[in-house]
Design a protein around this motif. Structure first.
Motif, PDB file in Angstrom:
ATOM      1  N   LYS A 216      -0.980  16.068 -12.929  1.00 10.73           N
ATOM      2  CA  LYS A 216       0.163  15.178 -12.764  1.00 10.73           C
ATOM      3  C   LYS A 216       0.121  14.407 -11.445  1.00 10.73           C
ATOM      4  O   LYS A 216       0.952  13.545 -11.202  1.00 10.73           O
ATOM      5  N   LEU A 217      -0.851  14.787 -10.595  1.00  6.54           N
ATOM      6  CA  LEU A 217      -0.908  14.223  -9.254  1.00  6.54           C
ATOM      7  C   LEU A 217      -2.204  13.462  -9.042  1.00  6.54           C
ATOM      8  O   LEU A 217      -3.187  13.648  -9.756  1.00  6.54           O
ATOM      9  N   SER A 218      -2.207  12.631  -8.015  1.00  6.00           N
ATOM     10  CA  SER A 218      -3.410  11.935  -7.590  1.00  6.00           C
ATOM     11  C   SER A 218      -3.548  12.122  -6.087  1.00  6.00           C
ATOM     12  O   SER A 218      -2.606  11.856  -5.335  1.00  6.00           O
ATOM     13  N   ALA A 255       4.854   4.625   0.554  1.00  6.79           N
ATOM     14  CA  ALA A 255       5.107   5.586  -0.519  1.00  6.79           C
ATOM     15  C   ALA A 255       6.522   5.436  -1.063  1.00  6.79           C
ATOM     16  O   ALA A 255       6.757   5.558  -2.276  1.00  6.79           O
ATOM     17  N   MET A 256       7.473   5.183  -0.175  1.00  2.00           N
ATOM     18  CA  MET A 256       8.856   4.980  -0.583  1.00  2.00           C
ATOM     19  C   MET A 256       8.970   3.774  -1.511  1.00  2.00           C
ATOM     20  O   MET A 256       9.626   3.827  -2.561  1.00  2.00           O
ATOM     21  N   GLU A 257       8.292   2.704  -1.138  1.00  2.00           N
ATOM     22  CA  GLU A 257       8.334   1.490  -1.958  1.00  2.00           C
ATOM     23  C   GLU A 257       7.656   1.711  -3.307  1.00  2.00           C
ATOM     24  O   GLU A 257       8.093   1.172  -4.326  1.00  2.00           O
ATOM     25  N   ALA A 258       6.606   2.525  -3.323  1.00  2.00           N
ATOM     26  CA  ALA A 258       5.936   2.833  -4.585  1.00  2.00           C
ATOM     27  C   ALA A 258       6.840   3.636  -5.507  1.00  2.00           C
ATOM     28  O   ALA A 258       6.921   3.374  -6.709  1.00  2.00           O
ATOM     29  N   ALA A 259       7.543   4.633  -4.955  1.00  2.00           N
ATOM     30  CA  ALA A 259       8.427   5.474  -5.765  1.00  2.00           C
ATOM     31  C   ALA A 259       9.555   4.665  -6.390  1.00  2.00           C
ATOM     32  O   ALA A 259       9.980   4.934  -7.516  1.00  2.00           O
ATOM     33  N   ARG A 260      10.021   3.655  -5.689  1.00  2.00           N
ATOM     34  CA  ARG A 260      11.142   2.859  -6.184  1.00  2.00           C
ATOM     35  C   ARG A 260      10.742   1.890  -7.290  1.00  2.00           C
ATOM     36  O   ARG A 260      11.592   1.214  -7.860  1.00  2.00           O
ATOM     37  N   LYS A 261       9.448   1.870  -7.624  1.00  2.00           N
ATOM     38  CA  LYS A 261       8.968   1.057  -8.747  1.00  2.00           C
ATOM     39  C   LYS A 261       8.767   1.882 -10.003  1.00  2.00           C
ATOM     40  O   LYS A 261       8.279   1.362 -11.016  1.00  2.00           O
ATOM     41  N   ARG A 262       9.147   3.154  -9.968  1.00  2.00           N
ATOM     42  CA  ARG A 262       9.060   3.962 -11.170  1.00  2.00           C
ATOM     43  C   ARG A 262       9.970   3.386 -12.254  1.00  2.00           C
ATOM     44  O   ARG A 262      11.064   2.894 -11.965  1.00  2.00           O
ATOM     45  N   PRO A 263       9.564   3.484 -13.522  1.00  2.00           N
ATOM     46  CA  PRO A 263      10.388   2.938 -14.614  1.00  2.00           C
ATOM     47  C   PRO A 263      11.807   3.493 -14.643  1.00  2.00           C
ATOM     48  O   PRO A 263      12.755   2.766 -14.947  1.00  2.00           O
ATOM     49  N   GLU A 264      11.965   4.776 -14.313  1.00  2.00           N
ATOM     50  CA  GLU A 264      13.305   5.377 -14.409  1.00  2.00           C
ATOM     51  C   GLU A 264      14.290   4.843 -13.378  1.00  2.00           C
ATOM     52  O   GLU A 264      15.498   5.067 -13.492  1.00  2.00           O
ATOM     53  N   LEU A 418       0.234  12.012  -4.305  1.00  2.00           N
ATOM     54  CA  LEU A 418       1.435  11.438  -4.910  1.00  2.00           C
ATOM     55  C   LEU A 418       1.374  11.621  -6.422  1.00  2.00           C
ATOM     56  O   LEU A 418       0.336  11.966  -6.985  1.00  2.00           O
ATOM     57  N   ARG A 419       2.487  11.344  -7.075  1.00  2.00           N
ATOM     58  CA  ARG A 419       2.440  11.245  -8.527  1.00  2.00           C
ATOM     59  C   ARG A 419       1.457  10.144  -8.903  1.00  2.00           C
ATOM     60  O   ARG A 419       1.288   9.164  -8.167  1.00  2.00           O
ATOM     61  N   LYS A 420       0.834  10.278 -10.071  1.00  2.00           N
ATOM     62  CA  LYS A 420      -0.183   9.300 -10.462  1.00  2.00           C
ATOM     63  C   LYS A 420       0.371   7.886 -10.512  1.00  2.00           C
ATOM     64  O   LYS A 420      -0.263   6.928 -10.054  1.00  2.00           O
ATOM     65  N   HIS A 421       1.574   7.707 -11.061  1.00  2.00           N
ATOM     66  CA  HIS A 421       2.177   6.373 -11.120  1.00  2.00           C
ATOM     67  C   HIS A 421       2.428   5.826  -9.722  1.00  2.00           C
ATOM     68  O   HIS A 421       2.154   4.657  -9.426  1.00  2.00           O
ATOM     69  N   ASP A 422       2.925   6.681  -8.852  1.00  2.00           N
ATOM     70  CA  ASP A 422       3.204   6.248  -7.477  1.00  2.00           C
ATOM     71  C   ASP A 422       1.920   5.851  -6.756  1.00  2.00           C
ATOM     72  O   ASP A 422       1.911   4.889  -5.982  1.00  2.00           O
ATOM     73  N   MET A 423       0.831   6.582  -7.000  1.00  2.00           N
ATOM     74  CA  MET A 423      -0.425   6.262  -6.322  1.00  2.00           C
ATOM     75  C   MET A 423      -0.936   4.887  -6.725  1.00  2.00           C
ATOM     76  O   MET A 423      -1.465   4.136  -5.884  1.00  2.00           O
ATOM     77  N   VAL A 424      -0.786   4.536  -7.984  1.00  2.00           N
ATOM     78  CA  VAL A 424      -1.208   3.206  -8.432  1.00  2.00           C
ATOM     79  C   VAL A 424      -0.474   2.123  -7.653  1.00  2.00           C
ATOM     80  O   VAL A 424      -1.074   1.160  -7.171  1.00  2.00           O
ATOM     81  N   GLU A 425       0.832   2.288  -7.511  1.00  2.00           N
ATOM     82  CA  GLU A 425       1.625   1.299  -6.769  1.00  2.00           C
ATOM     83  C   GLU A 425       1.332   1.370  -5.270  1.00  2.00           C
ATOM     84  O   GLU A 425       1.297   0.344  -4.592  1.00  2.00           O
ATOM     85  N   PHE A 426       1.130   2.563  -4.762  1.00  2.00           N
ATOM     86  CA  PHE A 426       0.845   2.755  -3.338  1.00  2.00           C
ATOM     87  C   PHE A 426      -0.416   1.994  -2.935  1.00  2.00           C
ATOM     88  O   PHE A 426      -0.459   1.317  -1.898  1.00  2.00           O
ATOM     89  N   GLU A 427      -1.452   2.089  -3.755  1.00  2.00           N
ATOM     90  CA  GLU A 427      -2.722   1.435  -3.444  1.00  2.00           C
ATOM     91  C   GLU A 427      -2.639  -0.085  -3.493  1.00  2.00           C
ATOM     92  O   GLU A 427      -3.531  -0.770  -2.999  1.00  2.00           O
ATOM     93  N   ARG A 428      -1.575  -0.596  -4.089  1.00  2.00           N
ATOM     94  CA  ARG A 428      -1.391  -2.053  -4.182  1.00  2.00           C
ATOM     95  C   ARG A 428      -0.545  -2.610  -3.037  1.00  2.00           C
ATOM     96  O   ARG A 428      -0.345  -3.820  -2.951  1.00  2.00           O
ATOM     97  N   ASN A 429      -0.022  -1.734  -2.194  1.00  2.00           N
ATOM     98  CA  ASN A 429       0.904  -2.174  -1.159  1.00  2.00           C
ATOM     99  C   ASN A 429       0.194  -3.078  -0.156  1.00  2.00           C
ATOM    100  O   ASN A 429      -0.734  -2.661   0.535  1.00  2.00           O
ATOM    101  N   ASN A 430       0.640  -4.317  -0.082  1.00  2.00           N
ATOM    102  CA  ASN A 430      -0.042  -5.302   0.759  1.00  2.00           C
ATOM    103  C   ASN A 430       0.027  -4.949   2.236  1.00  2.00           C
ATOM    104  O   ASN A 430      -0.939  -5.167   2.982  1.00  2.00           O
ATOM    105  N   GLU A 431       1.162  -4.425   2.673  1.00  2.00           N
ATOM    106  CA  GLU A 431       1.297  -4.066   4.086  1.00  2.00           C
ATOM    107  C   GLU A 431       0.330  -2.938   4.444  1.00  2.00           C
ATOM    108  O   GLU A 431      -0.334  -2.977   5.482  1.00  2.00           O
TER     109      GLU A 431
END
Length: 440
Positions: A216-218, A255-264, A418-431
């Protein structure tokens, strides 16, 4: 990276001299009693260097002889844990495995995989076996690569050791390996009186585990070189954070910004956030700081909460919250920790993040940081030269970050889970990507 490591021998290494009878019952300090029930892992990889690694029998003979002598100095590490109060220093010794890695060390250095790295350790650091009083406190695995390189994997029980303790033990072991038992005695002889400073209490609970299935993690490694960290620190202006503070803040924000992009969270309020950070208290003790080779769990956890989920957050804001929480571990705090109310104070610190999550109206995402940046793992030389790479495998815990120094001494590498979904978004963070190093 598909690798296979074959264990070819297993033995027990006992201390070179018996522990005196009056030292056989080693009391755990209060902070040891509250420590988690798993092992602290570290991996040291050494590249081939001519004759020094050509003869595996000579290398492993030196490793075992010097390990035996180091266990005599750090005599609690050669014993067995007795419940949650003491260590029986019975000299039963450390587990020592020798293994063959039938591939090149370069395959590990160029493409490390957290799941594959576990094979270089003597056992899983996550196994919960300390209820079994026969469980070893120290496990070592010496891995010999086809190319002549060597990987040394160490696990030390968290019941008696933190990251600084592991570093101190490795320093002593390596210096004995190079120079014999009488080398720099003041540097390698440990401070073993933590229980006098933080007397044990009647502790009838354990800090719960937060292990999660790795499926469940990455977990990924991110490297930040010295030039990138200088640029990052410049973003904070007069705040002037340390390298660790600046990087912690950047990772927390990303990581905070990635978590806030979760579908839920699309139709709900975004989660609140908090960062915890372990603080080494050795240098903060007053009136006399403790030496870095003091054995025990001499750390405390700070919690930096961000309670407004809708406010736009800048790096400077998070850095201020983080520094305020870390500076709270001061002489006054530690004085209370040493006193009659020490148990309540320590428990309050360890459970602060959980209480924050339970008391908030919405979900709170907690990110845990642990820094080993200043520990001298790259100075650990068993006659093989300095390590080509030093790392920890960490533990399968959601939202956990381990920070390690780099060989050049200026950079930091972060192992982030991180959660797998969060890691995908985390790796895209431009900053974040502005500062991540592309070099291996």
């Amino acid at each position: 990276m598909a690798i296979k490591v074959e264990v070819v021998s297993t033995e027990t290494i006992k201390p070179s001299s018996p522990t005196p009878s009056h030292l056989r019952n080693f009391k755990l300090c209060l902070l040891d009693q509250l420590a988690p029930l798993y092992w602290v892992p570290i991996l040291l990889f050494y590249s081939a260097a001519g004759d020094k690694v050509a003869n595996s029998a000579l290398v492993t003979g030196n490793l075992k002889t010097s390990l035996s002598r180091a266990l005599s100095l750090f005599y609690p590490l050669g014993g067995r844990v007795k419940g949650n109060t003491a260590i029986d220093c019975n000299d039963e010794g450390a587990l020592y495995l020798e293994a063959k890695a039938h591939f090149e060390l370069s395959e590990v250095l160029s493409n490390p995989d957290i799941n594959q790295l576990q094979q270089f350790l003597p056992f899983s650091p996550c196994r919960v076996a300390l209820n079994d009083e026969e469980a070893v406190i120290v496990g070592v695995q010496a891995n010999f690569f086809d190319c002549g390189g060597i990987g040394i994997g160490i696990c030390i029980s968290h019941k008696i050791a933190d990251g600084a303790s592991v570093s101190a033990f490795l320093t002593a072991w390596s210096e004995i390996s190079l120079n014999g038992i009488n080398c720099k005695a003041s540097r390698i002889t440990p401070f073993l009186k933590a229980s006098e400073l933080f007397p044990p209490k009647d502790v009838n609970f354990q800090i719960p585990h937060r292990f999660t299935s790795r499926e469940k993690l990455s977990t990924k490694r991110f490297r930040f070189d010295g030039e990138s960290l200088t640029r990052l620190k410049a973003r904070f202006g007069s705040t002037a954070p340390t390298r660790v503070e600046a990087l912690t803040t950047l990772i927390w924000k990303s990581a905070m910004e990635a978590a806030r992009k979760r579908p839920e969270w699309k139709e709900k309020y975004p989660p609140l956030s908090a960062a915890t950070h372990t603080v080494n208290i050795r240098s903060r003790m007053r009136p006399q700081p403790l030496p870095e080779n003091a054995l025990g769990n001499l750390w405390q956890v700070t919690v930096a909460p961000l309670m407004d989920a809708h406010k736009g957050v800048e790096l400077e804001d998070l850095a201020g919250i983080l520094r305020k929480s870390m500076t709270a571990i001061d002489a006054k705090y530690l004085s209370v920790l040493q006193g009659e109310k020490g148990l309540a104070k320590a428990y309050e610190s360890l459970m602060a993040a959980r209480k924050l999550a339970e008391s908030s109206p919405g979900k709170t995402e907690v990110y845990g940081f642990s820094s080993w940046v200043n520990f001298p793992f790259y100075e650990v030389d068993f006659g093989l030269g300095r390590p080509a790479w030093a790392c920890t495998t960490g533990h399968p815990i959601e939202n956990i970050v381990y920070l390690m120094g780099t060989r050049c001494g200026e950079g930091i590498e972060a192992w982030i889970t991180l959660r797998k979904h969060d890691m995908v978004e985390f790796e895209r963070n431009n900053e974040l990507l502005q500062f991540v190093s592309l070099s291996p």
